[in-house]
Motif scaffolding. Structure first.
Motif, PDB file in Angstrom:
ATOM      1  N   MET A   1      -6.476   1.196  11.234  1.00 35.01           N
ATOM      2  CA  MET A   1      -6.856   0.834   9.874  1.00 35.01           C
ATOM      3  C   MET A   1      -7.973   1.730   9.340  1.00 35.01           C
ATOM      4  SD  MET A   1      -8.217  -2.851   8.502  1.00 35.01           S
ATOM      5  CE  MET A   1      -9.445  -2.911   9.838  1.00 35.01           C
ATOM      6  N   ALA A   2      -9.020   1.948  10.127  1.00 33.58           N
ATOM      7  CA  ALA A   2     -10.188   2.699   9.641  1.00 33.58           C
ATOM      8  C   ALA A   2      -9.836   4.124   9.227  1.00 33.58           C
ATOM      9  CB  ALA A   2     -11.296   2.684  10.705  1.00 33.58           C
TER      10      ALA A   2
ATOM     11  N   ASP B   1      -9.890   5.606   5.375  1.00 35.57           N
ATOM     12  CA  ASP B   1     -10.794   6.716   5.087  1.00 35.57           C
ATOM     13  C   ASP B   1     -10.053   7.905   4.503  1.00 35.57           C
ATOM     14  OD1 ASP B   1     -13.488   7.973   5.350  1.00 35.57           O
ATOM     15  OD2 ASP B   1     -12.394   9.315   6.695  1.00 35.57           O
ATOM     16  N   SER B   2      -8.853   8.183   5.024  1.00 35.54           N
ATOM     17  CA  SER B   2      -8.093   9.341   4.551  1.00 35.54           C
ATOM     18  C   SER B   2      -6.611   9.004   4.534  1.00 35.54           C
ATOM     19  CB  SER B   2      -8.367  10.552   5.466  1.00 35.54           C
ATOM     20  OG  SER B   2      -7.700  11.699   4.992  1.00 35.54           O
TER      21      SER B   2
ATOM     22  N   ILE C   1      -3.883   2.200  -2.041  1.00 32.97           N
ATOM     23  CA  ILE C   1      -5.016   3.083  -2.337  1.00 32.97           C
ATOM     24  C   ILE C   1      -4.550   4.182  -3.287  1.00 32.97           C
ATOM     25  CG2 ILE C   1      -6.751   4.638  -1.364  1.00 32.97           C
ATOM     26  CD1 ILE C   1      -6.520   3.158   1.252  1.00 32.97           C
ATOM     27  N   PRO C   2      -5.065   4.211  -4.524  1.00 34.17           N
ATOM     28  CA  PRO C   2      -4.646   5.239  -5.481  1.00 34.17           C
ATOM     29  C   PRO C   2      -4.949   6.635  -4.944  1.00 34.17           C
ATOM     30  CG  PRO C   2      -5.897   3.495  -6.564  1.00 34.17           C
ATOM     31  CD  PRO C   2      -6.052   3.296  -5.089  1.00 34.17           C
ATOM     32  N   PRO C   3      -4.107   7.631  -5.231  1.00 37.24           N
ATOM     33  CA  PRO C   3      -2.888   7.534  -6.054  1.00 37.24           C
ATOM     34  C   PRO C   3      -1.653   7.116  -5.272  1.00 37.24           C
ATOM     35  CG  PRO C   3      -3.266   9.802  -5.419  1.00 37.24           C
ATOM     36  CD  PRO C   3      -4.399   9.021  -4.817  1.00 37.24           C
ATOM     37  N   GLY C   4      -1.797   6.830  -3.981  1.00 36.24           N
ATOM     38  CA  GLY C   4      -0.668   6.400  -3.171  1.00 36.24           C
ATOM     39  C   GLY C   4       0.071   7.582  -2.561  1.00 36.24           C
TER      40      GLY C   4
END
Length: 393
Positions: free
Chosen positions: A306-307, A311-312, A338-341
């Motif tokens: 997950m982390a 983060d990226s 998380i944009p922009p996907g």
């Protein structure tokens, strides 16, 4: 609450009165009531003066430290601190040496750090002949506001970038991931227990006389999925209501709710099938527990990743792990949130892979269920289950 008594050896000769005054003010501020009925909402900080000369030899100082350490061990002090001389001089290398038998209790050391440094900062400002208001003005930060990208619409009008709410940007995918994990862990293991309990009580033998093992398994799977989706609908409804109340509903696209339901459905199909197959293959709970370990690793992999994905989300690692079918439902949802996907081709590929994998899990679980539901007295293994899967018939 138990008071925290700290001994202060102030080698500057100027900070101890300030520390004592701040401790008294803190104790008063963290109490309710008056007089004898006064109650502390936080532990009191009691300051005790440790008398010592500023020019102690190393041996004398070690003796003082040892004596204070013994007092801490006896419970007479909670901690003690030595403020080295030259604390008011910038670049002197002086420090506060804090000694405690309870290093996990950070409140006292953090409070002492704040009080001493605030006093030292004020002294240094006064020494430079600067007004505190000037220092505050000079030290004022230039805030950073984060925006998305500027877009040009089809009609040629340039659309201003939207200000990004960083908390919301990470809170939505994180909350979605945790909710999906919670739904999986609520529904899938229950499938195992339900199938195993019916097998141990010989109920399954009567059920398979009226319908095929695959129909029995598939019916249980659909029922469990229905429970999971119903619970998630309640949670999502509550989330939408809160978002509307705080006027942030526009920040969570409705398509994201649809993606969550889709990926949750696929995840429940995958893990529900696997856990029901394990329940059918085992005759005792002990055997089921030994087989659950590798399966639980598959469930936990997305949580472990997950982390770095948060983060990226566009990194090669995030792309690769989100295309790994057992982790796809949770991690691809995070990336979409998380944009922009991710790119369209990644979503299409991940969707195709996870659907094929889910169908494969149902097929394999049906093969195991057909043989295992009537088998008794066997201790199954992963190799044995693989044999059952590829058995003809």
């Amino acid at each position: 609450m138990t008071a925290r008594k700290i001994g202060i050896l102030d080698k500057t000769g100027r900070l101890l009165p300030i520390i004592t005054e701040q401790a008294n003010a803190r104790n008063l501020a963290s109490s309710d009531g008056e007089g004898d009925s006064r109650k502390q909402t936080q532990p009191e900080f009691i300051v005790e003066t440790v008398e010592s000369s500023t020019d102690l030899s190393d041996t004398d100082e070690q003796s003082t430290e040892l004596e204070l350490s013994e007092r801490v061990r006896r419970g007479e002090l909670f901690a003690f601190a030595i403020i080295e001389p030259g604390a008011f001089e910038a670049g002197s290398g002086s420090r506060i040496r804090y000694y405690s038998q309870s290093p996990s209790y950070q409140s006292l050391s953090s409070w002492l750090d704040g009080v001493v440094n605030a006093a030292v900062k004020s002294e240094r400002i006064a020494k430079l002949g600067l007004a505190p208001e000037s220092i505050a003005e000079v030290s004022q930060r230039v805030p950073v506001s984060t925006f998305g990208l500027v877009e040009k619409q089809e009609d040629g009008v340039v659309k201003d970038a939207k200000a990004e709410n960083r908390i919301l940007t990470f809170a939505v995918p994180f909350a979605g991931l945790m909710l999906m994990f919670m739904m999986i862990m609520s529904v899938a293991p229950a499938m195992l227990n339900n199938v195993l309990e019916e097998k141990m009580q010989k109920i399954s033998e009567f059920l398979v006389s009226s319908l095929s093992p695959f129909q029995l398994m598939f019916g249980k799977l659909l029922g469990s999925i229905g429970v999971g989706l119903t619970l998630s609908a309640i949670y999502l409804g509550a989330v939408y209501g809160v978002a509307v109340h705080y006027q942030i509903a526009d920040s969570i696209p409705l398509s994201l709710y649809a993606w969550f339901v889709f990926f949750l459905f696929i995840a429940l199909v995958i893990y529900g099938s696997i856990f029901s197959a394990i329940g059918a293959a085992c005759s005792e709970i002990r055997d089921a527990q030994s087989l659950m370990t590798p399966i639980m690793l598959l469930v936990i992999i997305p949580m472990m990743c997950m982390a770095p994905v948060l983060d990226s989300p566009s990194s090669n690692f995030s792309r690769a792990i989100s295309l790994f079918p057992p982790a796809t439902p949770m991690l691809m949802f995070v990336r979409i949130a998380i944009p922009p996907g991710p790119a369209i081709w990644e979503i299409v590929l991940a969707t195709a892979l996870v659907i094929v994998f889910a169908i494969g899990c149902v097929w394999a679980a049906g093969k195991v269920f057909r043989i295992g539901i009537l088998a008794q007295g066997q201790t199954p293994s992963l190799a044995g289950l693989a044999k059952w899967i590829f058995t003809k018939g």
